[in-house]
Design a protein around this motif. Sequence first.
Motif, PDB file in Angstrom:
ATOM      1  N   LEU A  11      -2.394   4.606   2.199  1.00 31.05           N
ATOM      2  CA  LEU A  11      -2.885   5.481   1.132  1.00 31.05           C
ATOM      3  C   LEU A  11      -1.957   6.662   0.912  1.00 31.05           C
ATOM      4  N   ALA A  14       1.268   5.431  -0.792  1.00 30.53           N
ATOM      5  CA  ALA A  14       0.969   5.090  -2.179  1.00 30.53           C
ATOM      6  C   ALA A  14       0.806   6.348  -3.026  1.00 30.53           C
ATOM      7  N   TRP A  15       0.092   7.340  -2.494  1.00 32.90           N
ATOM      8  CA  TRP A  15      -0.149   8.582  -3.223  1.00 32.90           C
ATOM      9  C   TRP A  15       1.157   9.333  -3.462  1.00 32.90           C
ATOM     10  N   ARG A  18       3.404   7.492  -6.138  1.00 32.54           N
ATOM     11  CA  ARG A  18       2.893   7.691  -7.490  1.00 32.54           C
ATOM     12  C   ARG A  18       3.107   9.136  -7.954  1.00 32.54           C
ATOM     13  N   SER A  19       2.994  10.071  -7.043  1.00 32.54           N
ATOM     14  CA  SER A  19       3.175  11.481  -7.402  1.00 32.54           C
ATOM     15  C   SER A  19       4.625  11.808  -7.733  1.00 32.54           C
ATOM     16  N   PRO A  42       2.636   0.776  -4.971  1.00 33.59           N
ATOM     17  CA  PRO A  42       1.547   1.428  -4.227  1.00 33.59           C
ATOM     18  C   PRO A  42       0.290   0.570  -4.101  1.00 33.59           C
ATOM     19  N   PRO A  43      -0.245  -0.001  -5.202  1.00 33.45           N
ATOM     20  CA  PRO A  43      -1.433  -0.856  -5.020  1.00 33.45           C
ATOM     21  C   PRO A  43      -1.147  -2.115  -4.217  1.00 33.45           C
ATOM     22  N   THR A 177      -6.662   0.893  -9.690  1.00 31.25           N
ATOM     23  CA  THR A 177      -5.991   2.048  -9.069  1.00 31.25           C
ATOM     24  C   THR A 177      -6.005   3.258  -9.991  1.00 31.25           C
ATOM     25  N   TRP A 179      -7.600   5.787  -9.674  1.00 31.06           N
ATOM     26  CA  TRP A 179      -7.730   6.999  -8.867  1.00 31.06           C
ATOM     27  C   TRP A 179      -6.394   7.486  -8.328  1.00 31.06           C
ATOM     28  N   LEU A 180      -5.351   6.676  -8.399  1.00 28.72           N
ATOM     29  CA  LEU A 180      -4.031   7.097  -7.947  1.00 28.72           C
ATOM     30  C   LEU A 180      -3.378   7.991  -9.003  1.00 28.72           C
ATOM     31  N   THR A 183      -1.476   7.011 -12.931  1.00 31.89           N
ATOM     32  CA  THR A 183      -1.751   5.634 -13.323  1.00 31.89           C
ATOM     33  C   THR A 183      -1.704   5.465 -14.836  1.00 31.89           C
TER      34      THR A 183
END
Length: 285
Positions: A11, A14-15, A18-19, A42-43, A177, A179-180, A183
Amino acid sequence: MMHLIMILIALTVAWCLRSSWNQPQGNWNLRWQRSLFLFLFPPLLIFMTAISVLFMGPQGQMGGMYTGSISYVVALIYLAFFVISCIKLAFQGWRSVESARNCPLVNLGDKQARLLQTGALFAGQIGFWQPELVVSQGLLQTLSPDHLESVLAHEQGHHYYRDTFWFFWLGWVRSCTAWLPNTELLWQELLALRELRADSYAALQIDPLLLAESLLLVVSNSPVISEICCAALGSPSVGDAYGVRLEQRIEALLAPPEPNPEARFQSWNGFLLALLPLVTVIFHT
């Protein structure tokens, strides 16, 4: 405990990935590769971690630490959410396909298309691996034969790249995803690049200026169509992304053509790192 640590690490990675995304500039081939990696990796990492935890089960030891049932239940719930989301989107896509198939067939030169009974301007591919071309009555009545030919060339680009099929699965990833971070921004970027790619394909067959004129005509009068299993010349967008995407497409059509991005094996090598969680299975006893 060890399985929970694995999940938290996945997690966190992945976070952070994406950031790290920001609006890229320059060559849209490179933009495609980078955006697709940050959207999918990430997913995929989280998914493979959940698969690994599920495969190892709720009992046993790993790295000298006992595993528990909490991480197993978390992984099971997450995978169940993935499956339910896929079934939901597949049902919505099936309804879109059935709706298109209820429209009458018309001949457009050497092509057949489904005729949508609306005065709005619309042309799109609707379906999965073998989509059908759908055009509106308003489009046929409004566009000249040359403009219509440019629109059909764009839609042929979507068919050539199987955009409806691949973007169904990308849309599934998006729904799972949301919530990432970033997205929606990455999704809009991929939609823009999809349209740029189809524009580039069409520009090899017809006058790019003619396609730019058709684009301005169609997107200003396009109806709202579900993105699921649909790839259209005037794809929907949100907020300011609509104007930005249109501007990018017009500029790309008026600029010297870039080579179409073909799949390269080395561009997919980075995704192999997402399979690392599966390696941990051999350390589970």
